[in-house]
Design an enzyme around this catalytic site. Sequence first.
Site, PDB file in Angstrom:
ATOM      1  N   HIS A  67       0.827  -1.219   0.000  1.00  0.00           N
ATOM      2  CA  HIS A  67       0.000   0.000   0.000  1.00  0.00           C
ATOM      3  C   HIS A  67       0.854   1.259   0.000  1.00  0.00           C
ATOM      4  O   HIS A  67       1.815   1.358   0.760  1.00  0.00           O
ATOM      5  CB  HIS A  67      -0.942   0.000   1.219  1.00  0.00           C
ATOM      6  CG  HIS A  67      -2.073  -0.963   1.051  1.00  0.00           C
ATOM      7  ND1 HIS A  67      -1.883  -2.326   1.088  1.00  0.00           N
ATOM      8  CD2 HIS A  67      -3.388  -0.763   0.780  1.00  0.00           C
ATOM      9  CE1 HIS A  67      -3.040  -2.923   0.865  1.00  0.00           C
ATOM     10  NE2 HIS A  67      -3.964  -1.996   0.671  1.00  0.00           N
ATOM     11  N   PRO A  68       0.462   2.223  -0.835  1.00  0.00           N
ATOM     12  CA  PRO A  68       1.193   3.488  -0.859  1.00  0.00           C
ATOM     13  C   PRO A  68       0.850   4.302   0.391  1.00  0.00           C
ATOM     14  O   PRO A  68      -0.240   4.161   0.944  1.00  0.00           O
ATOM     15  CB  PRO A  68       0.615   4.193  -2.100  1.00  0.00           C
ATOM     16  CG  PRO A  68      -0.778   3.671  -2.192  1.00  0.00           C
ATOM     17  CD  PRO A  68      -0.732   2.255  -1.715  1.00  0.00           C
ATOM     18  N   SER A  84      -6.435   3.982  -5.826  1.00  0.00           N
ATOM     19  CA  SER A  84      -5.842   4.668  -4.685  1.00  0.00           C
ATOM     20  C   SER A  84      -5.906   6.192  -4.860  1.00  0.00           C
ATOM     21  O   SER A  84      -6.201   6.929  -3.906  1.00  0.00           O
ATOM     22  CB  SER A  84      -4.387   4.208  -4.527  1.00  0.00           C
ATOM     23  OG  SER A  84      -3.825   4.807  -3.413  1.00  0.00           O
ATOM     24  N   GLU A  86      -8.134   7.915  -6.478  1.00  0.00           N
ATOM     25  CA  GLU A  86      -9.509   8.380  -6.237  1.00  0.00           C
ATOM     26  C   GLU A  86      -9.856   8.333  -4.755  1.00  0.00           C
ATOM     27  O   GLU A  86     -10.496   9.238  -4.226  1.00  0.00           O
ATOM     28  CB  GLU A  86     -10.492   7.521  -7.052  1.00  0.00           C
ATOM     29  CG  GLU A  86     -10.353   7.779  -8.548  1.00  0.00           C
ATOM     30  CD  GLU A  86     -11.148   6.813  -9.426  1.00  0.00           C
ATOM     31  OE1 GLU A  86     -11.025   6.924 -10.660  1.00  0.00           O
ATOM     32  OE2 GLU A  86     -11.877   5.940  -8.887  1.00  0.00           O
ATOM     33  N   GLU A  87      -9.415   7.297  -4.085  1.00  0.00           N
ATOM     34  CA  GLU A  87      -9.710   7.172  -2.648  1.00  0.00           C
ATOM     35  C   GLU A  87      -9.014   8.272  -1.856  1.00  0.00           C
ATOM     36  O   GLU A  87      -9.609   8.906  -0.971  1.00  0.00           O
ATOM     37  CB  GLU A  87      -9.250   5.787  -2.142  1.00  0.00           C
ATOM     38  CG  GLU A  87     -10.105   4.650  -2.671  1.00  0.00           C
ATOM     39  CD  GLU A  87      -9.422   3.295  -2.711  1.00  0.00           C
ATOM     40  OE1 GLU A  87     -10.059   2.330  -3.154  1.00  0.00           O
ATOM     41  OE2 GLU A  87      -8.231   3.185  -2.319  1.00  0.00           O
ATOM     42  N   GLN A  88      -7.744   8.495  -2.182  1.00  0.00           N
ATOM     43  CA  GLN A  88      -6.988   9.514  -1.434  1.00  0.00           C
ATOM     44  C   GLN A  88      -7.552  10.910  -1.701  1.00  0.00           C
ATOM     45  O   GLN A  88      -7.673  11.728  -0.787  1.00  0.00           O
ATOM     46  CB  GLN A  88      -5.505   9.443  -1.788  1.00  0.00           C
ATOM     47  CG  GLN A  88      -4.873   8.110  -1.364  1.00  0.00           C
ATOM     48  CD  GLN A  88      -3.394   8.218  -1.039  1.00  0.00           C
ATOM     49  OE1 GLN A  88      -2.902   9.275  -0.656  1.00  0.00           O
ATOM     50  NE2 GLN A  88      -2.674   7.116  -1.173  1.00  0.00           N
ATOM     51  N   VAL A 120      -2.207   1.827   7.136  1.00  0.00           N
ATOM     52  CA  VAL A 120      -3.271   1.620   6.143  1.00  0.00           C
ATOM     53  C   VAL A 120      -4.626   1.881   6.790  1.00  0.00           C
ATOM     54  O   VAL A 120      -4.905   1.393   7.888  1.00  0.00           O
ATOM     55  CB  VAL A 120      -3.229   0.184   5.551  1.00  0.00           C
ATOM     56  CG1 VAL A 120      -4.416  -0.043   4.608  1.00  0.00           C
ATOM     57  CG2 VAL A 120      -1.914  -0.056   4.807  1.00  0.00           C
ATOM     58  N   CYS A 122      -8.939   2.656   5.414  1.00  0.00           N
ATOM     59  CA  CYS A 122      -9.848   2.778   4.265  1.00  0.00           C
ATOM     60  C   CYS A 122     -10.259   4.241   4.129  1.00  0.00           C
ATOM     61  O   CYS A 122     -11.121   4.729   4.860  1.00  0.00           O
ATOM     62  CB  CYS A 122     -11.059   1.878   4.468  1.00  0.00           C
ATOM     63  SG  CYS A 122     -12.241   1.998   3.118  1.00  0.00           S
ATOM     64  N   ALA A 123      -9.640   4.926   3.182  1.00  0.00           N
ATOM     65  CA  ALA A 123      -9.847   6.367   3.027  1.00  0.00           C
ATOM     66  C   ALA A 123     -11.291   6.703   2.663  1.00  0.00           C
ATOM     67  O   ALA A 123     -11.799   7.746   3.051  1.00  0.00           O
ATOM     68  CB  ALA A 123      -8.894   6.906   1.962  1.00  0.00           C
TER      69      ALA A 123
HETATM   70  N1  LIG Z   1      -1.919   3.689   3.139  1.00  0.00           N
HETATM   71  C1  LIG Z   1      -3.227   3.605   2.847  1.00  0.00           C
HETATM   72  O1  LIG Z   1      -4.092   3.497   3.701  1.00  0.00           O
HETATM   73  N2  LIG Z   1      -3.519   3.665   1.529  1.00  0.00           N
HETATM   74  C2  LIG Z   1      -4.805   3.651   1.057  1.00  0.00           C
HETATM   75  N3  LIG Z   1      -6.000   3.662   1.751  1.00  0.00           N
HETATM   76  C3  LIG Z   1      -6.979   3.695   0.833  1.00  0.00           C
HETATM   77  O2  LIG Z   1      -8.184   3.724   1.085  1.00  0.00           O
HETATM   78  N4  LIG Z   1      -6.448   3.703  -0.427  1.00  0.00           N
HETATM   79  C4  LIG Z   1      -5.097   3.685  -0.326  1.00  0.00           C
HETATM   80  O3  LIG Z   1      -4.276   3.695  -1.206  1.00  0.00           O
END
Ligand SMILES: NC(=O)NC1NC(=O)NC1=O
Length: 174
Positions: A67-68, A84, A86-88, A120, A122-123
């Site tokens: 995961h980034p 990722s 879009e989520e971020q 990590v 969940c954004a």
């Molecule tokens: N580090 C981390 O939580 N990365 C992420 N979370 C998320 O919802 N998308 C991601 O890339």
Amino acid sequence: MDIAAVNALPYEDFVNIFGNVVEKCPIITAAVWSRRPFVNFTALEAAISEFIDGLPESGKEGILRCHPDLAGRDLHGGTLTRESREEQAGAGMDALNSVEASNMARLNEEYKERFGFPFVICARMTDKVNILRQLSERCRNERSVERARGIEEVKKICRVRLQALVVGEASNKL
Ligand SMILES: NC(=O)NC1NC(=O)NC1=O
């Protein structure tokens, strides 16, 4: 697509479409393909979850390491996966003020230094205020607690990504 269409996918298509439901871990998707047919969305999600749960602790940490960072180098360099990115962006990670950005960078480094894998979360299910608060609090956890917590978040991210790809009554309830 619905679950019948998912079940009819040849291996290559299945991996092309679902290969990033767990970030940069297409091996999970490749493994789960052989569990078809899935009776519904929940069964597909459960097959992924069971595969992850069956991994040794080192494998779970490997998933976390794929995961980034949130608001990290990949975001700034434009090298995030589409999901990722879009989520971020949805959680405001691309629009932090300078104080938030420096807190984020410092805490991300502190977290990685302490645990050996990235933070990590969940954004899609949170926002920037909560992300910063959680990052700061979770830095104080034990490694085993944090490994399990991170994997829980990976599963939430996976659920959201699956929901974007599979339609069906079960997915609507989640
Ligand atoms: N580090 C981390 O939580 N990365 C992420 N979370 C998320 O919802 N998308 C991601 O890339």
